[in-house]
Design a protein around this motif. Structure first.
Motif, PDB file in Angstrom:
ATOM      1  N   ILE A   1     -15.448  24.801 109.264  1.00  0.00           N
ATOM      2  CA  ILE A   1     -13.992  24.639 109.342  1.00  0.00           C
ATOM      3  C   ILE A   1     -13.456  25.161 110.671  1.00  0.00           C
TER       4      ILE A   1
ATOM      5  N   ILE B   1     -14.139  22.860 113.515  1.00  0.00           N
ATOM      6  CA  ILE B   1     -13.205  21.732 113.547  1.00  0.00           C
ATOM      7  C   ILE B   1     -11.894  22.162 114.200  1.00  0.00           C
TER       8      ILE B   1
ATOM      9  N   THR C   1     -11.796  33.307 111.415  1.00  0.00           N
ATOM     10  CA  THR C   1     -13.010  33.352 110.599  1.00  0.00           C
ATOM     11  C   THR C   1     -12.937  34.487 109.584  1.00  0.00           C
TER      12      THR C   1
ATOM     13  N   TRP D   1     -13.683  24.311  98.837  1.00  0.00           N
ATOM     14  CA  TRP D   1     -13.714  23.808 100.207  1.00  0.00           C
ATOM     15  C   TRP D   1     -15.060  23.167 100.514  1.00  0.00           C
TER      16      TRP D   1
ATOM     17  N   LEU E   1     -10.336  33.632 106.843  1.00  0.00           N
ATOM     18  CA  LEU E   1     -10.809  32.593 105.928  1.00  0.00           C
ATOM     19  C   LEU E   1     -11.827  33.153 104.936  1.00  0.00           C
TER      20      LEU E   1
ATOM     21  N   LEU F   1      -5.812  24.579 103.768  1.00  0.00           N
ATOM     22  CA  LEU F   1      -6.091  25.982 104.074  1.00  0.00           C
ATOM     23  C   LEU F   1      -4.834  26.823 103.866  1.00  0.00           C
TER      24      LEU F   1
ATOM     25  N   LEU G   1      -8.837  18.225 107.228  1.00  0.00           N
ATOM     26  CA  LEU G   1      -9.355  19.516 106.795  1.00  0.00           C
ATOM     27  C   LEU G   1      -9.027  19.710 105.324  1.00  0.00           C
TER      28      LEU G   1
ATOM     29  N   LEU H   1     -15.598  19.304 101.974  1.00  0.00           N
ATOM     30  CA  LEU H   1     -16.205  19.055 103.276  1.00  0.00           C
ATOM     31  C   LEU H   1     -17.361  18.064 103.203  1.00  0.00           C
TER      32      LEU H   1
ATOM     33  N   GLN I   1      -4.276  17.807 106.108  1.00  0.00           N
ATOM     34  CA  GLN I   1      -5.024  18.655 105.188  1.00  0.00           C
ATOM     35  C   GLN I   1      -4.966  18.022 103.806  1.00  0.00           C
TER      36      GLN I   1
ATOM     37  N   TRP J   1     -11.255  32.740 100.942  1.00  0.00           N
ATOM     38  CA  TRP J   1     -12.251  31.711 100.628  1.00  0.00           C
ATOM     39  C   TRP J   1     -12.037  31.086  99.251  1.00  0.00           C
TER      40      TRP J   1
ATOM     41  N   VAL K   1     -19.701  27.079 105.418  1.00  0.00           N
ATOM     42  CA  VAL K   1     -18.516  26.228 105.287  1.00  0.00           C
ATOM     43  C   VAL K   1     -17.399  26.720 106.201  1.00  0.00           C
ATOM     44  N   ILE K   2     -17.193  28.026 106.238  1.00  0.00           N
ATOM     45  CA  ILE K   2     -16.133  28.579 107.088  1.00  0.00           C
ATOM     46  C   ILE K   2     -16.435  28.325 108.560  1.00  0.00           C
TER      47      ILE K   2
END
Length: 249
Positions: free
Chosen positions: A158, A161, A177, A188, A180, A205, A202, A192, A227, A184, A154-155
Motif C-alpha cells: 500500500i 502505491i 507505515t 485489505w 497503517l 484507508l 486503493l 489488494l 479508494q 491495520w 500488505v502495508i
C-alpha cells in the motif's frame, strides 16, 4: 358460498403440488451454492492442515483427527453461507456477490463473515485442542509470525502505491507505515488481490493514517486516488498448494 368452497377445495391440491416442486428447487440451489463455497475454500483447508502437520508434527492418529475436524469446519462454513442464486449473482450469507472466471467478488463493504480469515479461525480453533502444550506453543508462534508477515507485506504494498503517486519522503514513508500498522484491517489483503488489475485504486484507508503526513500538493493528489471498499475472494490455484495431506474433494 358453496361455489367458493368447491373452488378452494379444487385449488388446494394444485397449490400443494406447486409448493412441493418449489421446495426441491430451493434445496438444489442451496446445495449448489454450498458445493461452490466448499470447492472454492478447500485449498484453505489444505494449507491449514499442511501447516498443522509441518509445525505440530502430530501422530498419524492425531493428523487424521485434524483432517476430520477441518472438514467439519469447512462444511459448517459452507452450510452457513449457502443461500440462493439470482441473475448471475449469488447470495453469500446476506451479501450479494458475483462469480467471474472462477473468482467470487463480494459486492458490499467487505466486512461480512464469508472470508478466508473467518474460515482459518474456525479451522484453527478445531485443530489447536488436538495438540499438547509444546506443540501448541510452536503452532501459535508460527501463526503469529505468519500474521505479522502478511500484515507487513500488505502495508508495504500500500505504501509503495502511495509513494508512486505522491513521491513520499523517507520520513513520510516511515510515519505512514507505522500508522497503517496501528490501524491495520485484515480485509485489505483480500482487496489488494483484485486492485492490481486497476490503476490508481486503493483499499479504503483511515484518513488519520495518511492525510496528516502529507503536504498540500500531496493531499490534492491523494484526494483523486479512488479508494474502494469491497472484498475479492480469490480462488487459490491448486498447482501452488503443497498437498502433503490427502483430502477428498
Amino acid at each position: 358460498m358453496k361455489t367458493l368452497l368447491l373452488l378452494t377445495m379444487c385449488l388446494m391440491p394444485l397449490a400443494s403440488s406447486v409448493l412441493a416442486e418449489e421446495a426441491p428447487n430451493e434445496d438444489a440451489q442451496k446445495a449448489e451454492q454450498r458445493e461452490l463455497i466448499r470447492k472454492m475454500f478447500l485449498p484453505v483447508l489444505q494449507v491449514e492442515l499442511s501447516q498443522f502437520k509441518r509445525v505440530g508434527r502430530p501422530s498419524d492418529e492425531v493428523l487424521q483427527q485434524a483432517i476430520d475436524q477441518g472438514q467439519k469446519a469447512l462444511t459448517e462454513f459452507a452450510d452457513k453461507h449457502a443461500t440462493d442464486k439470482q441473475n448471475g449473482q449469488i447470495m453469500l450469507g446476506n451479501v450479494r456477490a458475483m462469480v467471474a472466471n472462477g473468482n467470487v467478488i463480494q459486492m458490499g463493504d467487505g466486512q461480512n463473515e464469508l472470508s478466508r480469515d473467518v474460515l482459518e479461525v474456525g479451522i484453527r480453533q478445531r485443530l489447536k485442542p488436538l495438540l499438547d502444550d509444546e506443540q501448541k506453543k510452536r503452532y501459535q508462534a508460527e501463526l503469529d509470525q505468519l500474521e505479522d508477515y502478511k500484515r507487513d507485506s500488505v502495508i508495504d504494498f500500500i505504501v509503495n502505491i502511495l509513494d508512486e503517486q505522491l513521491n513520499l519522503t523517507a520520513e513520510q514513508h516511515e510515519k505512514i507505515t507505522k500508522k497503517l500498522r496501528e490501524t491495520w484491517k485484515s480485509n485489505w489483503e483480500a482487496q489488494l488481490q483484485l486492485l492490481p488489475n486497476f490503476e490508481r485504486y486503493l483499499p479504503t484507508l483511515p484518513a488519520e493514517s495518511v492525510r496528516p503526513y502529507l503536504n498540500d500538493d500531496q493531499l490534492h493528489i491523494f484526494s483523486d486516488i479512488r479508494q474502494l471498499n469491497f472484498t475479492a475472494h480469490m480462488q487459490i490455484n491448486n498447482q501452488f498448494i503443497i498437498k502433503d495431506v490427502e483430502l477428498e474433494n
